[in-house]
Design an enzyme around this catalytic site. Structure first.
Site, PDB file in Angstrom:
ATOM      1  N   GLY A  40       0.834  -1.196   0.000  1.00 32.84           N
ATOM      2  CA  GLY A  40       0.000   0.000   0.000  1.00 32.84           C
ATOM      3  C   GLY A  40       0.867   1.242   0.000  1.00 32.84           C
ATOM      4  O   GLY A  40       1.886   1.314   0.689  1.00 32.84           O
ATOM      5  N   LEU A  43      -1.311   7.293   2.347  1.00 35.63           N
ATOM      6  CA  LEU A  43      -0.555   8.110   3.295  1.00 35.63           C
ATOM      7  C   LEU A  43       0.259   7.238   4.232  1.00 35.63           C
ATOM      8  O   LEU A  43       1.429   7.503   4.495  1.00 35.63           O
ATOM      9  CB  LEU A  43      -1.511   8.980   4.100  1.00 35.63           C
ATOM     10  CG  LEU A  43      -2.078  10.142   3.303  1.00 35.63           C
ATOM     11  CD1 LEU A  43      -3.039  10.933   4.158  1.00 35.63           C
ATOM     12  CD2 LEU A  43      -0.961  11.027   2.800  1.00 35.63           C
ATOM     13  N   HIS A 266     -20.812   8.912   6.543  1.00 36.26           N
ATOM     14  CA  HIS A 266     -20.564  10.349   6.440  1.00 36.26           C
ATOM     15  C   HIS A 266     -21.854  11.076   6.080  1.00 36.26           C
ATOM     16  O   HIS A 266     -22.559  10.669   5.158  1.00 36.26           O
ATOM     17  CB  HIS A 266     -19.503  10.600   5.371  1.00 36.26           C
ATOM     18  CG  HIS A 266     -18.936  11.972   5.399  1.00 36.26           C
ATOM     19  ND1 HIS A 266     -19.658  13.078   5.039  1.00 36.26           N
ATOM     20  CD2 HIS A 266     -17.718  12.426   5.764  1.00 36.26           C
ATOM     21  CE1 HIS A 266     -18.894  14.148   5.168  1.00 36.26           C
ATOM     22  NE2 HIS A 266     -17.710  13.790   5.611  1.00 36.26           N
ATOM     23  N   SER A 284     -17.282  17.711   1.102  1.00 34.25           N
ATOM     24  CA  SER A 284     -16.498  17.871   2.312  1.00 34.25           C
ATOM     25  C   SER A 284     -17.357  18.357   3.473  1.00 34.25           C
ATOM     26  O   SER A 284     -18.241  19.188   3.332  1.00 34.25           O
ATOM     27  CB  SER A 284     -15.372  18.855   2.105  1.00 34.25           C
ATOM     28  OG  SER A 284     -14.818  19.181   3.358  1.00 34.25           O
ATOM     29  N   ARG A 330     -20.115  13.237  12.961  1.00 33.41           N
ATOM     30  CA  ARG A 330     -20.695  12.609  11.772  1.00 33.41           C
ATOM     31  C   ARG A 330     -21.801  11.619  12.081  1.00 33.41           C
ATOM     32  O   ARG A 330     -22.817  11.592  11.395  1.00 33.41           O
ATOM     33  CB  ARG A 330     -19.592  11.881  11.027  1.00 33.41           C
ATOM     34  CG  ARG A 330     -18.594  12.851  10.490  1.00 33.41           C
ATOM     35  CD  ARG A 330     -17.466  12.162   9.814  1.00 33.41           C
ATOM     36  NE  ARG A 330     -16.659  13.188   9.183  1.00 33.41           N
ATOM     37  CZ  ARG A 330     -15.521  12.956   8.571  1.00 33.41           C
ATOM     38  NH1 ARG A 330     -15.037  11.735   8.521  1.00 33.41           N
ATOM     39  NH2 ARG A 330     -14.869  13.938   8.014  1.00 33.41           N
ATOM     40  N   HIS A 401     -18.299   5.701   4.626  1.00 40.05           N
ATOM     41  CA  HIS A 401     -17.170   6.556   4.342  1.00 40.05           C
ATOM     42  C   HIS A 401     -15.852   6.021   4.895  1.00 40.05           C
ATOM     43  O   HIS A 401     -14.818   6.103   4.245  1.00 40.05           O
ATOM     44  CB  HIS A 401     -17.458   7.923   4.959  1.00 40.05           C
ATOM     45  CG  HIS A 401     -16.364   8.900   4.781  1.00 40.05           C
ATOM     46  ND1 HIS A 401     -15.872   9.215   3.537  1.00 40.05           N
ATOM     47  CD2 HIS A 401     -15.646   9.620   5.664  1.00 40.05           C
ATOM     48  CE1 HIS A 401     -14.908  10.111   3.673  1.00 40.05           C
ATOM     49  NE2 HIS A 401     -14.735  10.358   4.954  1.00 40.05           N
TER      50      HIS A 401
END
Ligand SMILES: Cc1cc2nc3c(=O)[nH]c(=O)nc-3n(C[C@H](O)[C@H](O)[C@H](O)COP(=O)(O)OP(=O)(O)OC[C@H]3O[C@@H](n4cnc5c(N)ncnc54)[C@H](O)[C@@H]3O)c2cc1C
Ligand code: HEM
Ligand code: HEM
Ligand code: SF4
Ligand code: F3S
Ligand code: FES
Lengths: 636, 237, 248
Positions: A40, A43, A266, A284, A330, A401
C-alpha cells in the site's frame, strides 16, 4: 490467546517519550541487511516506505494502482488535524487527545490516541518542509478551519484537496528513495497472501495485474497499509479499488480482525440517483461550517426549496443540538438525516436526501467569500447533479465513508502475527467507535512517519532472523493456494456477474449493518450473506483469463473476501449489545434517542480470530481509562 | 542521500539537444528571422518611392562590404539552425506518437492549436524551398546595370528585375501565395517564440498572441502588395 | 437514450488493435461516462464476451486513473472534467462515440483502454521532490509564505497526473505535467535549494521517456481537468535557462 496491547508503563504524557528513550536500535549497517515489505502506498504506506528507506532499510513497496500516487488517500478533501494552536483558541495536545477519545465514544486506547495527538504537530512541520501548499493567511502563516466534533480551529487544509497534497508529499519522498535505490516500487500488484514462516510474517504473494503472474517476495517484516474496506457496502465514498483482500488473507493467516461493527457513515454525500450508481461522492464536511441543514416541517411540502419560507423549515440539527448545531459529529448528523427521511420529510425525487443550504451565509459573507471557500466543491456538485448550489440548496445524504475497524494491532502497530504490522485505515486503532473529521490523514501519517520507524526497528532489533528465500515451502504453499483460488473463480462460469453479487451484499450490509442495527436484522444479514457466499462460489461468472490484465478477476477475488468480511462484521455488531459511535443498536438508546453505551460490559476491543473450520472466535482487549472520565457524549 | 546529481552536460549539448534548449533556439532564430523580414519588407516598400530610391537602397546595403557578408553569414546560420531544429522537432513528434487517433478534435477554449500551429512544418518547408528559388531569381538573378551611378560606382538595377519578374502571373501569384503561408507561420510563430523564451505570463499571453498574429499579417501584406502592384499596374516606369 | 460506441480493443501491448462497435441502450443522462461502461461490461460479461478494460479508481476526478479519448478529445467534451466526472447528459440520444486510449509512444497500451504511464513516475523520481528526511523539519510557521505564492503553488500542485495533456498534445509532449510539478516547487521557499538540479533532471528525463517537444499548441491547458496553465511551461523554460547558465 490473551491480547497484549504492550502499552508502555508510566503516565500518559510520558509513555511515548519513555518508549523512545528505551528503544532498542538497529545499527545503520544492519538496517541495510533488513528487507521490509510495504503493501500500500497511501498516506500510511508511502510515508512508512519513505521514512524506513531514509533510515537505510531496503524496501519493496506495492500498490494496486498504476502509480503510488493514486492510492485512495488522494481523495481526502477536508483537512488534517494538529494541535498547533496557531489560532490561539486554546488548543493543546491534551485537548486533541481528549476530543479524539470522546469523539470515538471511548472505544479506543488512551495511549495510542495520546501518541497520535503528540505526533500531530510534527506531521504539519514535515509536510510543509516537503512543499505541501497548505492554505495560508495573508500574513503568510498557515490557515486553519474547524471541523465537526471540535470547538477549536485545528484543521490544516489545502483547498478541497488536502489528501491529494499530503499524498503527493509522501509520494515525492517515496520517489526520492526509489531514485536513490532504496525502494523497489511495484505498481499494479495485488497482494494475495501472507507468507508465515516459523510463526513470523516473512513474505507475501502478489499477482502482477498486467501479466497475471503470481510473484513471491521475502522480507523480515511486512507492513500492511492497505486502507479501508468500506466497499463491503458496495456503495461508499471509497475508491473502486479499495478492498479488504490483503487484510483478509492476513486474517486467515492469524492476524485478528477487530471492531468490524464500527463503520462511519458520512453525513454529507451526494445522494444516490439510480441503480447504475457505482460509487458515492463526498461533499467535504467543511461545508457544514457555512451550510445549514434542513428539511420541510411538513412531509407533504413539495414546493421547491427556495419557496419554502423560514417558518416551514426544520433546521433539525440546530434545533436538537443548540451548542454544536450543524457541526455535530458525523454519526449524529447521519443518524438524524435518517430519522427525518424515515419520517417522510426527505427531499428530492427519491426522498432520500436533506438540504444543505448556503443562502444565509451567502447573504452574510457574500458570494465571493463562499466561492473562495468552497468554489471547487460547488463546481463538483454541479457537475454531478446539474444543480447550482449558489442558487438551489445542495441535497445531501449519508454514505459509508470510513471503517474504524480493521486488523488488530498493539501499541507497536504489530498484529497478532509477529513481524506483520498494520498502519493507517487498515488497522483498527485510534478512532474507537467513530472517527472525527480530519483525523484519518493525521493517523495515517503519524503511523507512517513517526511511529513505525521506531516500533518496527524495535522488533527487528529484538529478533534474530533466519534467512528465508522464496523457495521455502511456505511460499510454495501460499502461491499454490492463490493460484487455485484464481482458477476456481475463472472456472465456475455461472450466470451472475461479480457486480450483481457485490450489489446484493451491499444491500444486506446497508439495510442491516448500516446506520442503525438491531438483533433481528443482524441475524438476517448473517444468514443472508452466508447464503449469498454459497451462491457466489456456484453461480458467479468471471470472464477472461488469468494471464492478462483482468479486472473482473481482480474484483471477483475482492468480492469473495467481502462476503466473508460482511459476515464477521454482522457478528461483531450482533455481539456488541450497546450503542456507541458509528454502531447504533436500536435496542440500546436513551429516551431521547441518543446512543446508549454500556461501559461496564463493552469497554473492550472485539478482536476476531479466524478458525480453519467453524465460526471465528472472539477475543476481548479490555480498555482502561485512567485519564479521561467516561461521559455520555452530548452535543446539545 | 540527496538528489541524485546526474552528469552535467556541456552547455552546447543542453542548448542543442534538450527539449528546452531546442525551443530556445527555434524561438531566438525565429524572432531573428522575423526581424529580418520586417527590415526586408521595409526595404522592398522603398520601391514605391521610385526605381532610383529602391536601387539606391539596395546599393547602400551592398556597399556595406564585409559587414554585409558577416550579416549574411549570420542570417544563413539563423536559417540553418531554425530549419534543422524545426525539422528535428517535427520528426521527434512523429516518433512520440507512432499510432495516431482515429478521431482527433481540439478542445477549443484556451487552446492555441490552429491551422497555423499544426502546419508550421509545412509552411516552414515551403518557405525554405521558396527561399532557394527566391535567391536564385533575385540575388543571383540577371544583373542589369542602372543608368544612374552612385559615388561613381555602378548600380544594380534591381527595380528592373522586379518589374520583369512580376509581370509573370506565376511569380506574382506564387509570391503572394507564399506570403499567405508566411503569415500563417508567423501567426503561431511569434507568440510561440515568446513562450519558448519564457517571456510570457497569463496576463501578457493574450496580448502577445494578438499582436503576434497582427504583426504576421502586416508583414505578409507589406510583402505581397509589391508583386501584385507590379503585376496589375505594370510597375514603376 | 441509446449510445453507439466504437471502442478500441487491443489484447496486449504487442497485439494489433481494432475498433469494436457496441450499442448501449437505456443510458440515463445522470450516469457518468464510466457507469455507462459498467453497464456495457455487464452486458458483455453476460453475453460471454470479454469486458472492456479501462483504468479507474476514485471516480471523482482526483486520482488521475481514468483516461479515455472520447470523439477525439481527451476526457471528452467538457472543460475541466475528467472522464469519470463526465455525465451522459453531455451527449444526445443516438450519438455515436469513438473511444480510444491515450496515444503516445511513452504511454504504451497495456490492454484495451489501459495504458502504461510509468514514465510520469520516473520523471518524478528524477527530481520531483524536496530532499528532506523525516523528523527534523522546523516549525511549520517558521517560514511565512506569501499567500499569493502559496495559492499559485497550489494551482500547479493540483495536477492529478492523468496524462491528458500528453494525450491531447499534437506533439505528445509532457511539458504541462512537468512544468506543473516544477512550478509548484519553484514557487515555494522549500523548493529553492534544489531548483536548478530539479529542472535539469526532470526535463532530461522527460526526453528520455520519449515524449515530444513542446510547440506551444496550448491544447494541454485546454484539456487539463485541473486547468493547469501553460504559464508553468514558460516558467520551466526560464528555470532551465537559469540552471543551464549557472556555474555549478
Ligand atoms: C472521499 C474521502 C474523503 C476523505 N477526507 C478526509 C479528510 O478530509 N480528512 C481525513 O483525515 N480523512 C479523510 N478521509 C479518510 C482518509 O482519506 C483515509 O482514511 C486515508 O487516506 C487512508 O489512508 P491509508 O494510507 O490507510 O490507505 P489508502 O490511501 O486507502 O491506501 C491503500 C493502499 O493500499 C493498496 N492496496 C490495497 N489493497 C492492496 C492489495 N491487496 N495489494 C496491494 N496493495 C493494496 C492500494 O493500492 C493503496 O496504495 C477521506 C476519505 C474519503 C473516502
Ligand atoms: C525557411 C524555412 C523554415 C522552416 C523549415 C521553418 C520551420 C519551423 C518550424 C517547424 C517551426 C515550429 C517549431 C516547433 O514546432 O516548435 C517554426 C517555428 C517558428 N518559425 Fe519557422 N521555419 C522557417 C522559416 C521561418 C521564417 C522565414 C520565419 C520568420 C520570418 C520563421 C519564424 C518562426 C518563428 C517565430 C517560430 C516560432 C519559434 C518557437 O516556437 O519557438 N520561420 N519554424
Ligand atoms: C514580395 C516579396 C519579396 C520580394 C519582392 C523580395 C525581393 C528581394 C530582392 C530583390 C532581393 C535581392 C536583394 C539583393 O540581392 O541585394 C532579395 C533578397 C533576399 N530575400 Fe527577398 N523578397 C521578398 C520576400 C522575401 C521573403 C518572404 C523572404 C524570407 C522568407 C526573403 C528573403 C530574402 C533573402 C534571405 C535575401 C538575400 C539577402 C541577402 O543575401 O542579402 N525575401 N529579396
Ligand atoms: S497537467 Fe493536467 S492534464 Fe496533465 S497530467 Fe496534470 S492534471 Fe492531467
Ligand atoms: S499542447 Fe503540447 S505543444 Fe506544448 S503547450 Fe501543450 S505541451
Ligand atoms: S477515476 Fe479517478 S480521476 Fe477519474
Amino acid at each position: 490467546m490473551k491480547l497484549d496491547a504492550k502499552e508502555p508503563a508510566g503516565p500518559l504524557e510520558q509513555k511515548w517519550d519513555r518508549y523512545l528513550k528505551d528503544l532498542k536500535l538497529v545499527s545503520p549497517n544492519n538496517k541495510r541487511k533488513h528487507h521490509v515489505i510495504v503493501v500500500g502506498t497511501g498516506l500510511a504506506g508511502a510515508s512508512a516506505a519513505a521514512t524506513l528507506a531514509e533510515l537505510g532499510y531496503h524496501i519493496s513497496a506495492f500498490c494496486i494502482q498504476d502509480s503510488a500516487r493514486r492510492a485512495h488517500s488522494i481523495a481526502a478533501q477536508g483537512g488534517i488535524n494538529a494541535a498547533k494552536n496557531y489560532p490561539g483558541d486554546g488548543d493543546s495536545v491534551w485537548r486533541l487527545f481528549y476530543d479524539t477519545i470522546k469523539g470515538g465514544d471511548y472505544r479506543s486506547r488512551e495511549s495510542n490516541v495520546y501518541r497520535l495527538a503528540q505526533n500531530s504537530n510534527n506531521i504539519i512541520d514535515q509536510c510543509v518542509a516537503q512543499g505541501v501548499p497548505f492554505a495560508r493567511e495573508y500574513g503568510g502563516y498557515l490557515a486553519n478551519r474547524s471541523f465537526g466534533g471540535a470547538q477549536v480551529s485545528r484543521t490544516f487544509y489545502a483547498r478541497g484537496q488536502t489528501g491529494q497534497q499530503l499524498l503527493l508529499g509522501a509520494y515525492s519522498a517515496l520517489s526520492r528513495q526509489v531514485s536513490a535505490g532504496n525502494i523497489d516500487m511495484y505498481a499494479r500488484r495485488e497482494m494475495l497472501d501472507l507468507v508465515v514462516v516459523d510463526g513470523k510474517a516473512r513474505g507475501i504473494i502478489t499477482r502482477n495485474l498486467v501479466t497475471g503472474e503470481l510473484e513471491r517476495y521475502a522480507a523480515d517484516a511486512v507492513l500492511l497499509c492497505t486502507g479501508g474496506y468500506g466497499n463491503v457496502y458496495f456503495l461508499s465514498t471509497n475508491a473502486k479499488n479499495s478492498n479488504v483482500t490483503a487484510a483478509w488473507r492476513c486474517y486467515k493467516r492469524g492476524a485478528f480482525f477487530a471492531n468490524g461493527c464500527f463503520t462511519q457513515i458520512h453525513p454529507t454525500c451526494i445522494p444516490v440517483h439510480g441503480d447504475y450508481q457505482s460509487k458515492l461522492t463526498l461533499m467535504s464536511e467543511s461545508l457544514r461550517n457555512d451550510g445549514r441543514v434542513w428539511v420541510p416541517k411538513n412531509p407533504e411540502d413539495s414546493r421547491p426549496p427556495q419557496q419554502i419560507p423560514e417558518e416551514d423549515r426544520d433546521y433539525y440539527l440546530e434545533r436538537k443540538y443548540p451548542s454544536f448545531g450543524n457541526l455535530v459529529p458525523r454519526d449524529v448528523a447521519s443518524r438524524n438525516a435518517k430519522y427525518v427521511t424515515d419520517e417522510g420529510r426527505g427531499v428530492g425525487a427519491t426522498g432520500l436526501s436533506v438540504y444543505l443550504d448556503f443562502r444565509d451565509s451567502i447573504k452574510r459573507l457574500g458570494r465571493d467569500v463562499i466561492s473562495q471557500r468552497y468554489g471547487n466543491l460547488f463546481e463538483m456538485y454541479e457537475r454531478i447533479t446539474d444543480d447550482n448550489p449558489y442558487q438551489v440548496p445542495m441535497r445531501i445524504y449519508p454514505a459509508v465513508h470510513y471503517t474504524m475497524g480493521g486488523t488488530w494491532v498493539d501499541y507497536n502497530l504489530m498484529t497478532t502475527v509477529p513481524g506483520l504490522f498494520c498502519l493507517g485505515e487498515a488497522n483498527f486503532s485510534d478512532h474507537g467507535a467513530n472517527r472525527l473529521g480530519a483525523s484519518a490523514l493525521m493517523q495515517g501519517l503519524s503511523d507512517g512517519y513517526f511511529v513505525i520507524p521506531y516500533t518496527m526497528g524495535q522488533y527487528i532489533a529484538g529478533e534474530s532472523f533466519q534467512a528465508v528465500d522464496t523457495e521455502h515451502d511456505a511460499f510454495k504453499e501460499a502461491e499454490n493456494a492463490s493460484r487455485e483460488r484464481l482458477s476456481k473463480l475463472l472456472s465456475i462460469n455461472g450466470n451472475k456477474t461479480v457486480l450483481q453479487f457485490h450489489k446484493e451484499l451491499g444491500q444486506f450490509m446497508w439495510d442491516y449493518v448500516g446506520m442503525s442495527r438491531n438483533s433481528e436484522g443482524l441475524k438476517k444479514a448473517i444468514s443472508g450473506i452466508s447464503a449469498l457466499k454459497e451462491s457466489f462460489w456456484n453461480d458467479v461468472r468471471v470472464p477472461g483469463s488469468n494471464d492478462t490484465l483482468n479486472k473482473s478477476l481482480e474484483f471477483a477475488g475482492r468480492v469473495a473476501d467481502f462476503l466473508e468480511l460482511g459476515e464477521v462484521m454482522a457478528r461483531d455488531a450482533l455481539e456488541r449489545e450497546e450503542s456507541c459511535g458509528g454502531h447504533f443498536r436500536e435496542e440500546y438508546q436513551t429516551p431521547e434517542g441518543e446512543a446508549l453505551r454500556n461501559d461496564d460490559d463493552f469497554a473492550y476491543v472485539a478482536a476476531w480470530e479466524h478458525q480453519e473450520s467453524g465460526p471465528a472466535v472472539l477475543h476481548k482487549e479490555k480498555l482502561a481509562f485512567e485519564n479521561v472520565k467516561l461521559t455520555q457524549r452530548s452535543y446539545k | 542521500m540527496s538528489t541524485q546529481v546526474r552528469e552535467k552536460q556541456p552547455l552546447w549539448r543542453q542548448l542543442f539537444t534538450s527539449q528546452i534548449g531546442k525551443k530556445l533556439l527555434t524561438g531566438l532564430t525565429g524572432l531573428g528571422l522575423t526581424l529580418f523580414v520586417i527590415v526586408h519588407m521595409a526595404g522592398n516598400l522603398s520601391y514605391f518611392a521610385g526605381n532610383e530610391a529602391y536601387n539606391a537602397y539596395a546599393h547602400k546595403l551592398l556597399s556595406l562590404g564585409p559587414l554585409l557578408y558577416i550579416a549574411e553569414l549570420g542570417l544563413l546560420a539563423f536559417f540553418v539552425f531554425h530549419i534543422v531544429l524545426g525539422v528535428n522537432i517535427y520528426l521527434g513528434k512523429r516518433k512520440a506518437r507512432e499510432q495516431g487517433y482515429k478521431r482527433y478534435k481540439t478542445a477549443g477554449g484556451q487552446s492555441k492549436q490552429s491551422l497555423s500551429s499544426r502546419s508550421m512544418i509545412v509552411t516552414g518547408v515551403i518557405l525554405g524551398v521558396f527561399l532557394v528559388l527566391h535567391l536564385v531569381s533575385f540575388k543571383f538573378g540577371a544583373y542589369y546595370e542602372a543608368a544612374e551611378s552612385i559615388d561613381g560606382k555602378p548600380v544594380r538595377d534591381l527595380a528592373r528585375l522586379l518589374n520583369e519578374k512580376f509581370q509573370s502571373p506565376l511569380y506574382a501569384f506564387g509570391y503572394s501565395g507564399v506570403m499567405v503561408l508566411l503569415a500563417l507561420h508567423l501567426r503561431h510563430g511569434i507568440w510561440s517564440a515568446f513562450q519558448s523564451l519564457g517571456a510570457t505570463n497569463p496576463r501578457l499571453t493574450p496580448l502577445i498572441y494578438t499582436l503576434g498574429a497582427l504583426v504576421g499579417l502586416l508583414i505578409a501584406v507589406g510583402f505581397f502588395i509589391l508583386p501584385l502592384w507590379i503585376f496589375f499596374t505594370g510597375g514603376n516606369a | 437514450m441509446t449510445i453507439y460506441l466504437n471502442v478500441w480493443r487491443q489484447e496486449g501491448p504487442d497485439k494489433p488493435g481494432r475498433f469494436e462497435t457496441y450499442t448501449v441502450p437505456d443510458v440515463s443522462p445522470d450516469m457518468s461516462f464510466l457507469e455507462m461502461f459498467d453497464v456495457l461490461n455487464e452486458q458483455l460479461t453476460l453475453e460471454g464476451k470479454e469486458p472492456v478494460e479501462f483504468d479507474h479508481d476514485c471516480r471523482e476526478g482526483i486520482c488521475g486513473s481514468c483516461n479515455m479519448v472520447i470523439n477525439g478529445q481527451a476526457h471528452g467534451p467538457n472543460a475541466r472534467t475528467a472522464t469519470c466526472q463526465l455525465h451522459m447528459r453531455s451527449f444526445k440520444d443516438g450519438d455515436t462515440l469513438f473511444v480510444e486510449p491515450w496515444r503516445a509512444s511513452a504511454f504504451p497500451v497495456i490492454k484495451d483502454l489501459v495504458v502504461d504511464r510509468d514514465a510520469f513516475d520516473r520523471i518524478m523520481e528524477a527530481g520531483g521532490y524536496v530532499s528532506v528526511n523525516t523528523g527534523n523539519a522546523p516549525d511549520a510557521n517558521s517560514i511565512p509564505i506569501d499567500k499569493v505564492a502559496a495559492d499559485s503553488a497550489m494551482d500547479y500542485a493540483a495536477c492529478i497526473g492523468c496524462g491528458a495533456c500528453v494525450a491531447a498534445c499534437p506533439n505528445a509532449s509532457a511539458s504541462l505535467f512537468v512544468g506543473a510539478k516544477l512550478a509548484h516547487l519553484s514557487l515555494l521557499p522549500q523548493g529553492q535549494p534544489e531548483r536548478n538540479r530539479r529542472v535539469v533532471n526532470m526535463v532530461h528525463q522527460m526526453k528520455e521517456e520519449g515524449f515530444g517537444d513542446c510547440s506551444n499548441h496550448a491544447e494541454c491547458e485546454a484539456v487539463c481537468p485541473k486547468g493547469i496553465s501553460i504559464a508553468g511551461i514558460a516558467a520551466m523554460r526560464r528555470d532551465y535557462v537559469k540552471a543551464m547558465l549557472a556555474a555549478d
